[in-house]
Design an enzyme around this catalytic site. Structure first.
Site, PDB file in Angstrom:
ATOM      1  N   ASP A  81      91.480  11.379  -9.884  1.00 44.46           N
ATOM      2  CA  ASP A  81      91.447  11.571 -11.332  1.00 44.46           C
ATOM      3  C   ASP A  81      90.920  12.961 -11.687  1.00 44.46           C
ATOM      4  O   ASP A  81      91.459  13.629 -12.578  1.00 44.46           O
ATOM      5  CB  ASP A  81      90.581  10.489 -11.972  1.00 44.46           C
ATOM      6  CG  ASP A  81      91.022  10.168 -13.396  1.00 44.46           C
ATOM      7  OD1 ASP A  81      92.187  10.449 -13.720  1.00 44.46           O
ATOM      8  OD2 ASP A  81      90.209   9.636 -14.166  1.00 44.46           O
ATOM      9  N   ASP A 135      92.272   3.110 -15.947  1.00 43.03           N
ATOM     10  CA  ASP A 135      90.825   3.226 -16.119  1.00 43.03           C
ATOM     11  C   ASP A 135      90.196   1.908 -16.562  1.00 43.03           C
ATOM     12  O   ASP A 135      88.979   1.778 -16.601  1.00 43.03           O
ATOM     13  CB  ASP A 135      90.505   4.314 -17.156  1.00 43.03           C
ATOM     14  CG  ASP A 135      91.019   5.677 -16.725  1.00 43.03           C
ATOM     15  OD1 ASP A 135      90.990   5.948 -15.514  1.00 43.03           O
ATOM     16  OD2 ASP A 135      91.451   6.455 -17.591  1.00 43.03           O
TER      17      ASP A 135
END
Length: 228
Positions: free
Chosen positions: A87, A133
């Site tokens: 990420d 997420d």
């Protein structure tokens, strides 16, 4: 709405060669849910409204957490650790992640209107949170809930601690994004929160060894090994 059962069945063949092709049981509550969900889907297709997007996104996220399972804490730590660096690279190292999230029109993210008070439901300035997420930390938190049950202490300590840590990580993400006015990799804040908090509590309570030894559905895993 009264519960009325229904059964939809399709058979193939005749006589002794009849083979069931489709056999599904449902009731009136399922039909009501289907109508409501179809309404949301049509609303999103026609209007691309942010509220319809969030309703579909939440539904996908809940189903993802329900369908995906981690077998043990070690696997969860490796998965979250790898996605932590993934990420960071794709958000800070390139503009690919941000560009795709902004340009791809699909309920793969939750959007939060920043001008909701000024424009109401017609808001146009959004902050975004990818479903990954939510789902990835979510399946780890679900694993810790099952671990709580395995301890037999009639408490959900690790689940509540990690869930609160997840919320704190989200708030930190929003705060940093607001201060620096730049997209943030949510897992940069969520992974340390979701891994650090349960591991610290386990270390304090003396559960760290049993946590890393815990396996979800060990009987199923052993049977699969025997079949191989």
């Amino acid at each position: 709405v009264p519960i009325i059962p229904f059964r939809l069945k399709f058979d193939q063949g005749e006589g002794d060669n009849v083979e069931s092709v489709f056999d599904y049981e449902f009731n009136t509550h399922d039909l009501v849910c289907l109508a409501l969900c179809s309404g949301v889907g049509v609303w999103y297709i026609l209007k691309k409204h942010w509220l319809a997007n969030d309703l579909l996104g939440l539904a996908f996220a809940v189903n993802g957490v329900e369908l995906l399972h981690l077998n043990n804490v070690v696997t969860g730590c490796i998965l979250l650790g790898g996605l932590f660096f993934y990420d960071i690279f794709w958000v800070f190292g390139t503009d690919v992640m941000v560009t795709v999230a902004k340009s791809f029109e699909a309920p793969i993210k939750l959007v939060f209107p920043q001008d909701l008070l000024e424009n109401g439901l017609n808001a146009s300035n959004f902050a975004m949170l990818g479903l990954g997420d939510i789902v990835i930390p979510g399946i780890f938190i679900a694993l810790l809930l099952r671990y709580d049950h395995s301890l037999g202490r009639k408490s959900h300590t690790y689940f509540y601690v990690t869930f609160l840590a997840y919320i704190a990580g989200l708030l930190m993400t929003i705060f940093v994004m607001h201060v620096y006015k730049h997209a943030q990799p949510a897992l940069l804040y969520l992974v340390p929160a979701c891994l650090g908090s349960p591991l610290f509590v386990a270390l304090v309570r003396g559960d760290i060894k049993s946590m890393f030894q815990y396996e979800d559905h060990p009987d199923l895993s052993n049977s699969e090994k025997k079949d191989e």
